[in-house]
Design an enzyme around this catalytic site. Structure first.
Site, PDB file in Angstrom:
ATOM      1  CG  HIS A 195      -1.962  -1.029   1.193  1.00  0.00           C
ATOM      2  ND1 HIS A 195      -2.471  -1.602   2.326  1.00  0.00           N
ATOM      3  CD2 HIS A 195      -2.580  -1.637   0.154  1.00  0.00           C
ATOM      4  CE1 HIS A 195      -3.382  -2.505   1.998  1.00  0.00           C
ATOM      5  NE2 HIS A 195      -3.451  -2.549   0.676  1.00  0.00           N
TER       6      HIS A 195
ATOM      7  N   GLY B 114      -6.108   2.206  26.296  1.00  0.00           N
ATOM      8  CA  GLY B 114      -7.253   1.408  26.731  1.00  0.00           C
ATOM      9  C   GLY B 114      -8.023   0.773  25.581  1.00  0.00           C
TER      10      GLY B 114
ATOM     11  CB  VAL C 283      -3.902  -3.780  21.114  1.00  0.00           C
ATOM     12  CG1 VAL C 283      -2.912  -4.136  20.017  1.00  0.00           C
ATOM     13  CG2 VAL C 283      -4.420  -2.367  20.942  1.00  0.00           C
ATOM     14  N   PRO C 284      -4.680  -7.137  20.482  1.00  0.00           N
ATOM     15  CG  PRO C 284      -4.949  -8.322  18.481  1.00  0.00           C
ATOM     16  CD  PRO C 284      -5.291  -7.026  19.145  1.00  0.00           C
TER      17      PRO C 284
END
Lengths: 429, 624
Positions: free
Chosen positions: B272, B295, B298-299
């Protein structure tokens, strides 16, 4: 593709040509780009000023901080310039990139007292930012407080009044107060550069420094520039001689250039970057987003040093284009076999409109052509792909794998996209 | 701007596949067709597309103004213009009051142009417009509206990810290629997508991740937000700011791919345009950490995304049950009312490829093919024929006789073509061609006028000669008897007789043909037979010689019978279906075309036959 850094020499040429055609604005500047093909001893025949003017020489290979790195030779005669080139014609390391200095820029040496800083950047979605300082030079980053910033929303003109205010912002910290005459010149200079920046589709333009010569003309000393290569169709003439060199230390392989050429000719997208030709993990990946996630996952599993290439194909390439793309990668990966073998990942997400059967037929043709080398090189193949006609595509590649007797693990879109990466890494042990 | 079951769109450029995919989605969701008009400069009329099994006509317009004037309710423009022209058409669309959303599909639009479009879209703060793209595959409002027809993929995938019914998840992604992966993941772990948008891979998209998250935040039907970002740019930090400012309160699960980039010695430009991290802050690692710190959910990595989606969604469902005792967001998968998608008929070509259907063919061919890499003449690629220096005779052999023929035969065919190519302007065929050309008709009409003259009395003698001589020779009829029989039946023997040439003034062409046959053919039985016949006829009159037509006919019979390349059945067929007439028509076309071009060059005027050359034999009473 995107923002591309260009050589200082090219940037200055673009500016010179633009100004000579569009503006009656004095901006003197001569420069010669020395490449490995340049015949140094005969150069003064074409450019006699080389023998009559004191000179500056510096490498022109897209990296900055040349002054700090001690890579600029100033106030030299032509003999000293040639010595400088032969002394620096070696491999050096900058940051974590190692490469050879091959391109140099020779310019007349300008005696100057003041150094001004100007940068224009397309670093905002809503407009462009201009940066100016009276205290330019190699320490500008450390003296960032001396830099005035002017944000111009898209479509806003840069009126003289606005530039005047801009110049006043940090006047209080200027090392030297400038005359009104000089100020007027700087104002025109900034306005001209902004117009040029927009019209020639620069995305970054930095002069650090620019100065006045003894004739009180503005002289650009050092330039850093990037352009938006999507705009090349707008500038068939202006950009005719423009090149996009690789980053310093990044070796350019003919195969990458070939894919770049293929990409230009095609309506689809075909990209290839070689990261480590000795790596054991090779990738034929589809999709700009998915291809990154594949590489992330390999790196997460601690095998980043084995990643041989990055690349992606997307936008529904033809069978022939897919064949050429796959063939290029297979050729590279089978040149030097590794005793423990190598891994080929043919991966991708569930395509929106790329015909998976059509693209896989191209990949399979390439696999068949290289089957002997693939077997000799103990190459295992891991496939995962979904999208239009994927069922037939996976059937075809499975059948081809069996016929060629090449170990192959094939996953359909029913399993997570990156599941095969884990399986591939196990094989790599 | 929200996409509903009543949203309709205008296409810029006729792109049949995405139009069809949008209509299939509409049909599946039991709504009315969402594509109402197509702007395609240079074309007008209608574009036919399927809606279910019915075909519908979508009007084509030359200009955007025409289209919006006739379809003022259409609020979306799906712009399929190329990267060179997408700017001007999008700019025009932004100025059109009825269009509220512009979707730009083209990849590679210059950045400054996109920035101008962004500025134009928010020019009127009271009525800002929504830009999606450039470089987008669009998106989907589940059960309502398919944006641009690509995201979601084929109809099977739309079905698999249950995109025909709205769930409660709002998805926005930089990557379009990952949309289907995410749709599937979300359909497995939650109550499904409400809306999913791919914003496109450019550094400065027309609308940002945050723009869509804020839309989703405002949508009461959306309970959870999912975002796939990317390295490069600073969009993710805008999300953090919005989160900190309390503008995003719904649970947001987010991942930024590109964590591997920092491991390489130089900056990689990924696929991209925007996917390149210039500064540390723009790296995927930094972004993921910053998001986590703010907060946002997020994995650890992309692999864990599916798990975290499931957990987060479960938490929402549990909290709602506890808090209110009822299901506010309609998020309980088990209790959710499910829509039944209307089955979309299979496309003929897909069904055929899948081996589900079959269809008898209406035509059969056995001589050539245009399927595959290169056209073939009876299995020989044309390039191969050129490389081996094939002659016209060789090509006629492949396309007429369906096999390569030996040189004596192909050379004979060429001889016949040369001999028959023209016979001057006075013969009836050439005359008709000339008269037609002079009437101002085109080449093809004039040629046809000449060819239509060929028949039993003009040019047709070769075929007949071959038939009679073959019949007589094959039945061992003595030449005398043959001549006698023909006389009794009052038939002039075809191939015998000439207006000028005679025994003492032989036809040079006939002499050359005879000579050729004697030298090159293994046997000349038919020629010999014809010469026997000639002996008898010559006794009756000086000019009853074997003429060119007759000689070609019998030599041709000798050529094919003595070559061992044809069975007796094949030979009978060749003679009976008119190969020799075809040879004459082919050859004489050369002459006809010559005469036609000649007349056109001369600019010859209309021909009118002189009345004094016509006997007007009329009834007395008609005379004045």
């Amino acid at each position: 593709m995107a923002h591309r850094k260009i050589r200082e020499y090219d940037a200055k040429q673009l500016i010179q040509n633009y100004i000579s055609q569009n503006h009656n604005f004095p901006l003197s500047g001569k420069g010669i780009l020395v490449t490995p093909q340049t015949n140094l001893p005969s150069l003064p025949q074409q450019h006699p000023w080389l023998l009559t003017t004191p000179l500056v020489i510096k490498p022109d290979q897209l990296f900055g901080k040349r002054g700090k790195l001690g890579l600029i030779g100033t106030n030299l005669n032509y003999q000293q310039v040639q010595e400088f080139i032969s002394n620096h014609n070696t491999e050096i390391t900058i940051g974590n990139a190692t490469g050879k200095l091959t391109h140099f820029l020779i310019e007349p040496y300008i005696k100057h007292k003041t150094e001004y800083y100007l940068a224009i950047s397309s670093n905002s979605r809503d407009g462009n930012n201009l940066y100016f300082s009276y205290n330019g030079g190699i320490d500008i980053e450390e003296n960032w407080t001396s830099v005035a910033t002017l944000f111009l929303a898209t479509g806003t003109p840069l009126e003289t009044e606005k530039v005047k205010e801009f110049l006043q912002m940090r006047e209080n910290v200027a090392q030297k107060i400038i005359t009104e005459k000089e100020k007027t010149k700087i104002i025109t200079f900034i306005q001209t550069m902004y117009t040029l920046f927009l019209e020639l589709d620069f995305t970054y333009l930095e002069f650090n420094p620019f100065t006045f010569n003894e004739q009180e003309e503005i002289i650009i000393l050092d330039t850093v520039a990037q352009v938006d290569d999507c705009a090349s169709f707008k500038h068939p003439l202006e950009w005719k001689n423009l090149t996009f060199p690789k980053a310093f230390g990044q070796t350019s392989f003919p195969e990458e250039q070939y894919i770049e050429h293929l990409n230009k000719e095609s309506g689809a997208s075909l990209k290839l970057t070689l990261l480590n030709p000795r790596g054991r993990i090779w990738n034929i990946l589809s999709g700009g987003g998915a291809s990154i996630i594949y590489l992330d996952t390999i790196a997460d599993l601690g095998k980043q040093q084995e990643i041989a290439n990055y690349g992606e194909y997307s936008g529904n390439p033809t069978t022939e284009e897919s064949y050429q793309y796959a063939k290029t990668i297979l050729d590279l990966m089978t040149r030097t076999p590794h005793p423990q073998g190598k891994i080929l990942i043919i991966g991708g997400a569930i395509a929106n409109f790329t015909d998976v059967e059509k693209t896989f037929r191209g990949i399979i043709n390439a696999l068949r052509e290289y089957q002997e080398k693939l077997r000799l090189g103990k190459i295992s193949i891991f496939v995962r792909r979904g999208g239009p006609n994927y069922e037939r595509a996976l059937q075809l590649i499975e059948q081809a794998g069996k016929e060629m007797n090449i170990p192959m693990i094939i996953k359909s879109p029913d399993s997570p996209m990156i599941e095969i990466v884990g399986k591939a890494m196990e094989r790599l042990q | 701007m929200n996409f509903t079951r009543n949203t309709t769109a205008i296409f810029y450029n006729l792109k049949a596949l995405p139009i069809q995919q949008m209509l299939d989605f509409d049909y599946m969701c039991n709504r009315t067709p969402s594509v109402v008009a197509i702007i395609h400069p240079g074309r007008s009329g209608f574009h036919k597309a399927f809606f279910g099994q019915q075909e519908i006509c979508i009007p084509l317009y030359q200009s955007l103004t025409d289209a919006t004037h006739n379809h003022p309710k259409a609020e979306v423009l799906i712009n399929f213009a190329s990267y060179r022209s997408a700017f001007s058409s999008s700019k025009q669309a932004l100025a059109s009051p009825s269009l509220k959303t512009i979707v730009i599909v083209a990849e590679g639009i210059p950045e400054q142009q996109t920035k101008q479009l962004i500025a134009l879209a928010k020019q009127d703060p009271q009525h800002p417009k929504l830009l999606i793209g450039p470089s987008t595959v669009g998106g989907i409002a589940a059960g309502s509206f398919r944006i641009a027809g690509y995201a979601g993929g084929k109809i099977e995938n739309v079905l698999r990810a249950k995109l025909y019914q709205p769930g409660s998840i709002g998805l926005v992604s930089k990557s379009g290629g990952m949309m289907n992966e995410l749709f599937n993941m979300i359909s497995r772990t939650t109550d499904g997508i409400k809306e999913g948008i791919a914003i496109g891979g450019d550094l400065y998209p027309g609308s940002t991740l945050l723009d869509h998250l804020l839309r989703f935040q405002a949508d009461p039907d959306i309970s959870m937000l999912v975002t796939l970002g990317e390295l490069g740019g600073t969009q993710e930090y805008d999300i953090i700011d919005a989160k900190n400012a309390g503008k995003i309160t719904k649970p947001l699960v987010m991942w930024v791919p590109g964590t591997c980039a920092s491991l390489f010695p130089w900056e990689i430009q990924f696929g991209h345009a925007g996917a390149k991290a210039g500064k540390t802050q723009e790296s995927a690692k930094a972004k993921n950490q910053a998001l986590r710190d703010a907060g946002i959910i997020v994995p650890e990595n992309f692999q864990k995304l599916e798990n975290i989606l499931q957990q987060t969604f479960k938490k929402i469902v549990d909290t709602e049950k506890k808090d209110t005792g009822k299901n506010m967001h309609n998020t309980d998968i088990s209790k959710k009312t499910t829509a039944t998608p209307k089955p979309v008929p299979l496309d003929y070509i897909d069904a055929l490829n899948a081996g589900i259907i079959r269809k008898p063919t209406n035509f059969t061919t056995t001589i050539s093919s245009d399927i595959g890499e290169e056209p073939t003449y009876n299995q020989f690629p044309i390039s191969q024929l050129i490389e081996q220096n094939s002659s016209i005779g060789d090509i006629i052999a492949l396309l007429w006789f369906k096999k390569p023929l030996s040189t004596p035969i192909t050379k004979f065919i060429e001889l016949a073509i040369i001999i028959c190519a023209d016979h001057g302007p006075a013969v009836s065929g050439a005359h008709n061609a000339i008269v037609t050309a002079r009437a101002g008709k085109d080449i093809i009409s004039s040629l046809c006028a000449g060819l239509l003259t060929i028949g039993p009395r003009f040019g047709g003698a070769i075929d007949d000669a071959a038939r009679y001589f073959k019949q007589a020779k094959d039945t061992n009829t003595p030449a005398e008897q043959f001549v006698e029989q023909m006389k009794q039946q009052n038939i002039l023997i075809p191939g015998i007789g000439h207006r000028i040439k005679s025994k003492r003034n032989p036809d040079k062409r006939v002499e050359l043909l005879k000579q050729y046959a004697k030298i090159h053919f293994a046997s000349t039985h038919y020629l010999n037979y014809a010469l026997n016949v000639e002996k008898i006829t010559l006794e009756k009159a000086e000019n009853l010689i074997l003429n060119v037509d007759g000689c070609i006919a019998v030599c041709f019979l000798d050529a094919i019978t003595s070559s061992n390349q044809f069975t007796p059945e094949e030979i009978s067929q060749i003679i009976s279906i008119g190969y020799l007439n075809a040879l004459f028509a082919l050859s004489r076309s050369i002459g006809f075309i010559g005469h036609i071009l000649d007349q056109k060059r001369l600019n010859a005027e209309l021909y009118r036959h002189p009345t004094d050359d016509i006997l007007y034999l009329l009834d007395e009473k008609e005379k004045k």
